[in-house]
Each structure stands twice: as structure tokens, then as C-alpha cells.
Scaffold this motif. Structure first.
Motif, short mmCIF file in Angstrom:
data_model
loop_
_atom_site.label_atom_id
_atom_site.label_comp_id
_atom_site.label_asym_id
_atom_site.label_seq_id
_atom_site.Cartn_x
_atom_site.Cartn_y
_atom_site.Cartn_z
N THR A 1 0.83 -1.21 0.00
CA THR A 1 0.00 0.00 0.00
C THR A 1 0.86 1.26 0.00
N LYS A 2 1.87 1.26 0.84
CA LYS A 2 2.75 2.42 0.94
C LYS A 2 3.37 2.74 -0.40
N PHE B 1 -2.07 5.58 6.18
CA PHE B 1 -1.88 4.13 6.14
C PHE B 1 -0.83 3.66 7.15
N HIS C 1 -2.73 3.58 10.32
CA HIS C 1 -3.62 2.41 10.27
C HIS C 1 -2.87 1.13 10.61
N ARG C 2 -1.65 1.01 10.15
CA ARG C 2 -0.85 -0.17 10.43
C ARG C 2 -0.61 -0.32 11.93
N TYR D 1 2.05 -2.92 7.37
CA TYR D 1 2.20 -1.84 6.38
C TYR D 1 3.41 -2.22 5.54
N ALA E 1 -0.62 -5.89 1.90
CA ALA E 1 -1.44 -4.71 1.68
C ALA E 1 -2.41 -4.92 0.54
#
Length: 314
Positions: free
Chosen positions: A64-65, A128, A131-132, A139, A144
Motif C-alpha cells: 500500500t505504501k 496508512f 492504520h498499520r 504496512y 497490503a
């Protein structure tokens, strides 16, 4: 966009100023061309390398990152493949040969769309990360979601376009009577012009600062107590993201503060306009520099360094 005072100053230069003088500031024309060419090469090289590493690495494509970093890199790359070449062409030809639609596109990308999108991208990267930590999800690569960051990347572009494009055209009007700057738009509504500058950067800046404060709040206690463990290892401090944020804020903020101030307080004398002209273009160079300094920060990320090593070693 220019106030009538600023435009009159540019047109009244001895010999009649060309458009690149307004864009490249007080540097010598050839020095400005060389610096702009260097910036163009640096922006394209670093952002293309970053995009190549993320898209060719199976690990990074599932992170995601890094998918959000990809969206930021695309925004910065547009400065190198769209904005800088047009500015360089103007500097070499000493006139604007393209359509006014191209001029408006150039101004929108340089002054609002790219800054808005890249800042919102940094904000999402922070979200994010938070969120992790708070949800105990990785993350990191292979864990992800892929669709969500792609959708969010599209959303921030769409949000920036539908917000800033109407404000740009609502705040300015064409100055077709000028033989020197035929495509230049001047401020026609001060309120809309202020809103255009504000929504180009300042809400995004507040979002970034709020997310950084929240990152520190949720990360620092566990980091100090060494209890912030997920899957057997400590979450690393996001040095790459923090560095990118510092550079973005440091290089964007002077430009937008100056833009906001000059709308409300236009220069009234030729001397003041000349000084403002020089300062504003130093700020513009800082905006362009951001587009190659930030990808350098991302390239220092451990996962991206590993992807580069794998790419080089086959």
C-alpha cells in the motif's frame, strides 16, 4: 495568474520582456536554460527510476505504501515531462508558440494540481502508516491491499481537478489584448483568486501536519518502551516519509504564501514589482526542486533499495 500591476511591470521592461523572463526570474537567460534543463533531467531520472522499481517489483506492487508513493512520483514526473519542457521551450524561443489551452494546462499543473496531488499523497501515506500501528495490520509488502491505493490515487486527482480548475478560471480572465503575453490570465476576482491559492495547498498542508502529529502520538510511546512489536519486529520510524514531508513543506510553503500575499497586496511601483518578480521566481525554482528531491528520499527507503539491488543484480 498576475495582477494588472504585475503584468504592466513585465510589459514595461526595456525592449519588452518575453514570457520566459517572467517564468525564469532574474537569472541570465542562458544560465536559466541550463538550470531548467538540469532540473528537467533530474526530475525525469529520479521519478522514472522510482516508478520503474515499484512497477517491476512484485513485492512493492503489493505494498500500500509504495503504491501511494507511485502516485506521488507520477505527479512529480509531470513537472519534468510537461511543465519544465514547456518552460524551457519558452526560454529558448523567447515567445509562446503553443495554444492558450496549453498555457492554461501548464499553469494549472505548476501552480496547483501537482502540489495538491503530491501533498494529498503524502497525507494518505501517513494515514496508512497510522492504520498499520493502530489496527495491527502490516504496512509492508505482500500484506497490503492493491485496489484501495489505486482508487485513492485516482480520487485525489479527481478531487483536485474538480476543485481547482473551476477556481482557476473563475478567478482569472484572459488578457488577449497583450501582444507580449497573449495567453496570460489576470486576476479578475480577488476572492476566487484567494480561494484558488488556498485550496491548492493549505488544506493539504493542514492534513499533513495533523497526520504527522497523530503519527508521533501513536508511535512514540510504544517506540520508547520498545513494545511496538508486530510479527516479531519493531516498526521502523518512517524516515523516508518524514524527509519527504519536510522537503515538501519547506519548498512549497514560500511560493503559496507569496502568491496569497501578492493577490491582496499587489506592488504599486516598478522597483517593488521588480523585487517581487525576483523573489517569486526563487520560490518557483524551489517548487521545481521539490519534484526531484522528494523521489531521492523515497529511493533511500530500505524496500526500494532492495528492489534496486535485485534489478541491478538480475
Amino acid at each position: 495568474m498576475l495582477s494588472p500591476n504585475h503584468l504592466d511591470m513585465f510589459v514595461s521592461y526595456p525592449g519588452g520582456p518575453q514570457y520566459q523572463q517572467m517564468l525564469l526570474g532574474g537569472t541570465d537567460r542562458h544560465e536559466g536554460q541550463g538550470l531548467l534543463l538540469l532540473f528537467t533531467l533530474l526530475i525525469i531520472t529520479f521519478n522514472m527510476l522510482l516508478i520503474l522499481l515499484i512497477t517491476t517489483s512484485a513485492v512493492l506492487r503489493q505494498s500500500t505504501k509504495h503504491l501511494l508513493i507511485l502516485n506521488v512520483a507520477v505527479g512529480d514526473l509531470l513537472m519534468g515531462v510537461l511543465v519544465c519542457p514547456l518552460l524551457l521551450d519558452v526560454s529558448i524561443r523567447q515567445k509562446w508558440i503553443f495554444s492558450c489551452h496549453t498555457h492554461n494546462t501548464l499553469m494549472l499543473f505548476r501552480t496547483s494540481l501537482v502540489p495538491s496531488v503530491t501533498c494529498l499523497g503524502l497525507f494518505l501515506i501517513n494515514v496508512f502508516y497510522i492504520h498499520r500501528i493502530t489496527s495491527h495490520h502490516l504496512y509492508a509488502p505482500n500484506k497490503a491491499e492493491v485496489i484501495m491505493p489505486i482508487v485513492l490515487g485516482f480520487v485525489i486527482w479527481l478531487l483536485s481537478i474538480i476543485t481547482l480548475v473551476p477556481l482557476y478560471f473563475g478567478a482569472s480572465s484572459p488578457r488577449n489584448s497583450s501582444s507580449v503575453l497573449a495567453c496570460t490570465r489576470v486576476v479578475s476576482d480577488e476572492t476566487s483568486a484567494h480561494l484558488y491559492v488556498i485550496f491548492s495547498y493549505f488544506p493539504q498542508l493542514l492534513c499533513i501536519l495533523a497526520s504527522v502529529i497523530l503519527m508521533v502520538y501513536v508511535h512514540l510511546p510504544g517506540y520508547l518502551s520498545r513494545n511496538l512489536l508486530f510479527y516479531g519486529e519493531h516498526i521502523q520510524v518512517p524516515v523516508d516519509a518524514i524527509s519527504s514531508i519536510i522537503i515538501t513543506i519547506a519548498l512549497y510553503t514560500p511560493y503559496f504564501i507569496l502568491e496569497f500575499a501578492t493577490i491582496a497586496y499587489p506592488c504599486l511601483t516598478h522597483r517593488k514589482c521588480s523585487l517581487l518578480h525576483m523573489v517569486s521566481h526563487v520560490a518557483m525554482w524551489l517548487v521545481l526542486a521539490k519534484s526531484f528531491l522528494v523521489p531521492v528520499c523515497w529511493l533511500c527507503c530500505r524496500e526500494i533499495r532492495q528492489a534496486l539491488k535485485c534489478l541491478c543484480c538480475g
